[in-house]
Design a protein around this motif. Structure first.
Motif, PDB file in Angstrom:
ATOM      1  N   SER A  18       0.846  -1.191   0.000  1.00 36.30           N
ATOM      2  CA  SER A  18       0.000   0.000   0.000  1.00 36.30           C
ATOM      3  C   SER A  18       0.883   1.243   0.000  1.00 36.30           C
ATOM      4  O   SER A  18       1.935   1.277   0.620  1.00 36.30           O
ATOM      5  N   ARG A  19       0.384   2.278  -0.689  1.00 35.63           N
ATOM      6  CA  ARG A  19       1.141   3.520  -0.787  1.00 35.63           C
ATOM      7  C   ARG A  19       0.161   4.676  -0.634  1.00 35.63           C
ATOM      8  O   ARG A  19      -0.892   4.693  -1.269  1.00 35.63           O
ATOM      9  N   VAL A  20       0.490   5.639   0.233  1.00 36.16           N
ATOM     10  CA  VAL A  20      -0.377   6.789   0.459  1.00 36.16           C
ATOM     11  C   VAL A  20       0.105   7.930  -0.446  1.00 36.16           C
ATOM     12  O   VAL A  20       1.280   8.271  -0.438  1.00 36.16           O
ATOM     13  N   ILE A  21      -0.835   8.477  -1.210  1.00 38.11           N
ATOM     14  CA  ILE A  21      -0.502   9.583  -2.100  1.00 38.11           C
ATOM     15  C   ILE A  21      -1.535  10.697  -1.942  1.00 38.11           C
ATOM     16  O   ILE A  21      -2.664  10.455  -1.544  1.00 38.11           O
ATOM     17  N   GLN A  22      -1.111  11.913  -2.246  1.00 38.84           N
ATOM     18  CA  GLN A  22      -2.028  13.049  -2.259  1.00 38.84           C
ATOM     19  C   GLN A  22      -2.616  13.150  -3.657  1.00 38.84           C
ATOM     20  O   GLN A  22      -1.871  13.214  -4.635  1.00 38.84           O
ATOM     21  N   PRO A  23      -3.940  13.165  -3.769  1.00 38.04           N
ATOM     22  CA  PRO A  23      -4.516  13.304  -5.108  1.00 38.04           C
ATOM     23  C   PRO A  23      -4.179  14.672  -5.696  1.00 38.04           C
ATOM     24  O   PRO A  23      -4.108  15.670  -4.979  1.00 38.04           O
ATOM     25  N   LEU A  24      -3.950  14.703  -7.001  1.00 35.29           N
ATOM     26  CA  LEU A  24      -3.711  15.965  -7.691  1.00 35.29           C
ATOM     27  C   LEU A  24      -5.034  16.709  -7.778  1.00 35.29           C
ATOM     28  O   LEU A  24      -6.080  16.099  -8.014  1.00 35.29           O
ATOM     29  N   VAL A  25      -5.001  18.024  -7.571  1.00 35.38           N
ATOM     30  CA  VAL A  25      -6.245  18.795  -7.557  1.00 35.38           C
ATOM     31  C   VAL A  25      -6.148  20.040  -8.431  1.00 35.38           C
ATOM     32  O   VAL A  25      -5.066  20.581  -8.652  1.00 35.38           O
ATOM     33  N   ASN A  26      -7.295  20.460  -8.911  1.00 38.90           N
ATOM     34  CA  ASN A  26      -7.487  21.778  -9.511  1.00 38.90           C
ATOM     35  C   ASN A  26      -8.538  22.464  -8.653  1.00 38.90           C
ATOM     36  O   ASN A  26      -9.527  21.837  -8.266  1.00 38.90           O
ATOM     37  N   ILE A  27      -8.330  23.752  -8.373  1.00 34.72           N
ATOM     38  CA  ILE A  27      -9.290  24.508  -7.586  1.00 34.72           C
ATOM     39  C   ILE A  27      -9.642  25.763  -8.369  1.00 34.72           C
ATOM     40  O   ILE A  27      -8.757  26.539  -8.742  1.00 34.72           O
ATOM     41  N   ASP A  28     -10.932  25.924  -8.644  1.00 40.20           N
ATOM     42  CA  ASP A  28     -11.429  27.089  -9.374  1.00 40.20           C
ATOM     43  C   ASP A  28     -12.436  27.817  -8.492  1.00 40.20           C
ATOM     44  O   ASP A  28     -13.053  27.221  -7.614  1.00 40.20           O
ATOM     45  N   GLU A  29     -12.612  29.113  -8.775  1.00 46.19           N
ATOM     46  CA  GLU A  29     -13.510  29.922  -7.967  1.00 46.19           C
ATOM     47  C   GLU A  29     -14.398  30.790  -8.850  1.00 46.19           C
ATOM     48  O   GLU A  29     -13.954  31.322  -9.862  1.00 46.19           O
ATOM     49  N   THR A  30     -15.651  30.898  -8.450  1.00 51.41           N
ATOM     50  CA  THR A  30     -16.583  31.850  -9.056  1.00 51.41           C
ATOM     51  C   THR A  30     -17.036  32.783  -7.938  1.00 51.41           C
ATOM     52  O   THR A  30     -16.596  32.645  -6.792  1.00 51.41           O
ATOM     53  N   GLU A  31     -17.947  33.689  -8.262  1.00 56.12           N
ATOM     54  CA  GLU A  31     -18.457  34.584  -7.222  1.00 56.12           C
ATOM     55  C   GLU A  31     -19.239  33.827  -6.159  1.00 56.12           C
ATOM     56  O   GLU A  31     -19.313  34.245  -5.015  1.00 56.12           O
ATOM     57  N   ARG A  32     -19.839  32.703  -6.536  1.00 51.60           N
ATOM     58  CA  ARG A  32     -20.739  31.980  -5.635  1.00 51.60           C
ATOM     59  C   ARG A  32     -20.191  30.695  -5.026  1.00 51.60           C
ATOM     60  O   ARG A  32     -20.740  30.194  -4.055  1.00 51.60           O
ATOM     61  N   GLU A  33     -19.103  30.142  -5.615  1.00 53.41           N
ATOM     62  CA  GLU A  33     -18.604  28.861  -5.097  1.00 53.41           C
ATOM     63  C   GLU A  33     -17.139  28.634  -5.444  1.00 53.41           C
ATOM     64  O   GLU A  33     -16.580  29.285  -6.322  1.00 53.41           O
ATOM     65  N   VAL A  34     -16.566  27.676  -4.728  1.00 59.17           N
ATOM     66  CA  VAL A  34     -15.231  27.180  -5.013  1.00 59.17           C
ATOM     67  C   VAL A  34     -15.409  25.737  -5.466  1.00 59.17           C
ATOM     68  O   VAL A  34     -16.152  24.969  -4.842  1.00 59.17           O
ATOM     69  N   ILE A  35     -14.753  25.375  -6.561  1.00 57.64           N
ATOM     70  CA  ILE A  35     -14.871  24.018  -7.096  1.00 57.64           C
ATOM     71  C   ILE A  35     -13.519  23.344  -7.021  1.00 57.64           C
ATOM     72  O   ILE A  35     -12.528  23.844  -7.556  1.00 57.64           O
ATOM     73  N   LEU A  36     -13.482  22.234  -6.321  1.00 57.42           N
ATOM     74  CA  LEU A  36     -12.270  21.453  -6.143  1.00 57.42           C
ATOM     75  C   LEU A  36     -12.432  20.158  -6.928  1.00 57.42           C
ATOM     76  O   LEU A  36     -13.415  19.441  -6.747  1.00 57.42           O
ATOM     77  N   GLU A  37     -11.493  19.851  -7.807  1.00 54.42           N
ATOM     78  CA  GLU A  37     -11.509  18.595  -8.552  1.00 54.42           C
ATOM     79  C   GLU A  37     -10.256  17.813  -8.201  1.00 54.42           C
ATOM     80  O   GLU A  37      -9.145  18.315  -8.351  1.00 54.42           O
ATOM     81  N   ALA A  38     -10.455  16.596  -7.696  1.00 52.74           N
ATOM     82  CA  ALA A  38      -9.343  15.743  -7.264  1.00 52.74           C
ATOM     83  C   ALA A  38      -9.285  14.501  -8.148  1.00 52.74           C
ATOM     84  O   ALA A  38     -10.293  13.834  -8.360  1.00 52.74           O
ATOM     85  N   GLU A  39      -8.101  14.192  -8.637  1.00 53.91           N
ATOM     86  CA  GLU A  39      -7.886  13.020  -9.481  1.00 53.91           C
ATOM     87  C   GLU A  39      -7.692  11.795  -8.579  1.00 53.91           C
ATOM     88  O   GLU A  39      -6.720  11.708  -7.839  1.00 53.91           O
ATOM     89  N   MET A  40      -8.651  10.863  -8.650  1.00 48.12           N
ATOM     90  CA  MET A  40      -8.623   9.686  -7.790  1.00 48.12           C
ATOM     91  C   MET A  40      -8.967   8.439  -8.610  1.00 48.12           C
ATOM     92  O   MET A  40      -9.932   7.737  -8.337  1.00 48.12           O
ATOM     93  N   ALA A  41      -8.150   8.185  -9.610  1.00 52.40           N
ATOM     94  CA  ALA A  41      -8.397   7.076 -10.529  1.00 52.40           C
ATOM     95  C   ALA A  41      -8.309   5.730  -9.814  1.00 52.40           C
ATOM     96  O   ALA A  41      -7.561   5.555  -8.856  1.00 52.40           O
ATOM     97  N   GLY A  42      -9.098   4.792 -10.317  1.00 51.57           N
ATOM     98  CA  GLY A  42      -9.036   3.426  -9.805  1.00 51.57           C
ATOM     99  C   GLY A  42      -9.950   3.149  -8.631  1.00 51.57           C
ATOM    100  O   GLY A  42      -9.901   2.065  -8.062  1.00 51.57           O
ATOM    101  N   LEU A  43     -10.778   4.112  -8.258  1.00 52.21           N
ATOM    102  CA  LEU A  43     -11.669   3.921  -7.114  1.00 52.21           C
ATOM    103  C   LEU A  43     -13.114   3.800  -7.564  1.00 52.21           C
ATOM    104  O   LEU A  43     -13.499   4.336  -8.593  1.00 52.21           O
ATOM    105  N   ALA A  44     -13.877   3.118  -6.760  1.00 50.76           N
ATOM    106  CA  ALA A  44     -15.327   3.113  -6.919  1.00 50.76           C
ATOM    107  C   ALA A  44     -15.866   4.211  -6.002  1.00 50.76           C
ATOM    108  O   ALA A  44     -15.225   4.575  -5.005  1.00 50.76           O
ATOM    109  N   ARG A  45     -17.025   4.740  -6.322  1.00 55.95           N
ATOM    110  CA  ARG A  45     -17.615   5.832  -5.533  1.00 55.95           C
ATOM    111  C   ARG A  45     -17.690   5.479  -4.048  1.00 55.95           C
ATOM    112  O   ARG A  45     -17.418   6.302  -3.176  1.00 55.95           O
ATOM    113  N   GLU A  46     -18.052   4.236  -3.748  1.00 59.41           N
ATOM    114  CA  GLU A  46     -18.205   3.837  -2.341  1.00 59.41           C
ATOM    115  C   GLU A  46     -16.869   3.716  -1.601  1.00 59.41           C
ATOM    116  O   GLU A  46     -16.849   3.573  -0.380  1.00 59.41           O
TER     117      GLU A  46
END
Length: 124
Positions: free
Chosen positions: A13-41
């Protein structure tokens, strides 16, 4: 083969930090994290105070080995994703939504009403 087997056990097992992009609008902040190989659960999203933690873990795939086969070399290992973000006071912790699709976790962090821009009328 004993040397290879021992090496496999050490790198299960290896612990890694997912790569992220963070964008902002006037109403929200959107964070997108790359987490390939996982199921939603297999993904966890937790808010504790002002700390937002993303975590997930891939599943063991040894069950995919056909009967009668022996693994002689294995580079793929279990991955644990873990990353924590400190949220500012302008985020409304009651309005956080997330979705996971095609290996990308998308988290929408709505800004609190006090952080929303307000139009001020200029009077004559």
């Amino acid at each position: 083969m004993a040397l290879i087997k021992k090496r496999q056990e050490q790198s299960r097992s290896r612990v890694i930090q997912p790569l992220v992009n963070i964008d902002e609008t006037e109403r929200e902040v959107i964070l997108e994290a790359e987490m390939a190989g996982l199921a939603r659960e297999d993904i966890g999203l937790e808010l504790k105070g002002n700390e937002l933690t993303i975590k997930g873990k891939t599943k063991e795939s040894d069950g995919d080995i056909p009967k009668g086969y022996t693994v002689i070399h294995k580079e793929r290992c279990l991955l644990e994703y873990l990353r924590t973000f400190i949220l500012g006071d302008d985020i409304d912790s009651n309005k956080i939504a997330a979705q996971y699709e095609n290996g990308i976790l998308r988290v929408k962090l709505s800004k609190a009403d006090k952080a929303q821009p307000k139009r001020i009328e200029i009077k004559e």
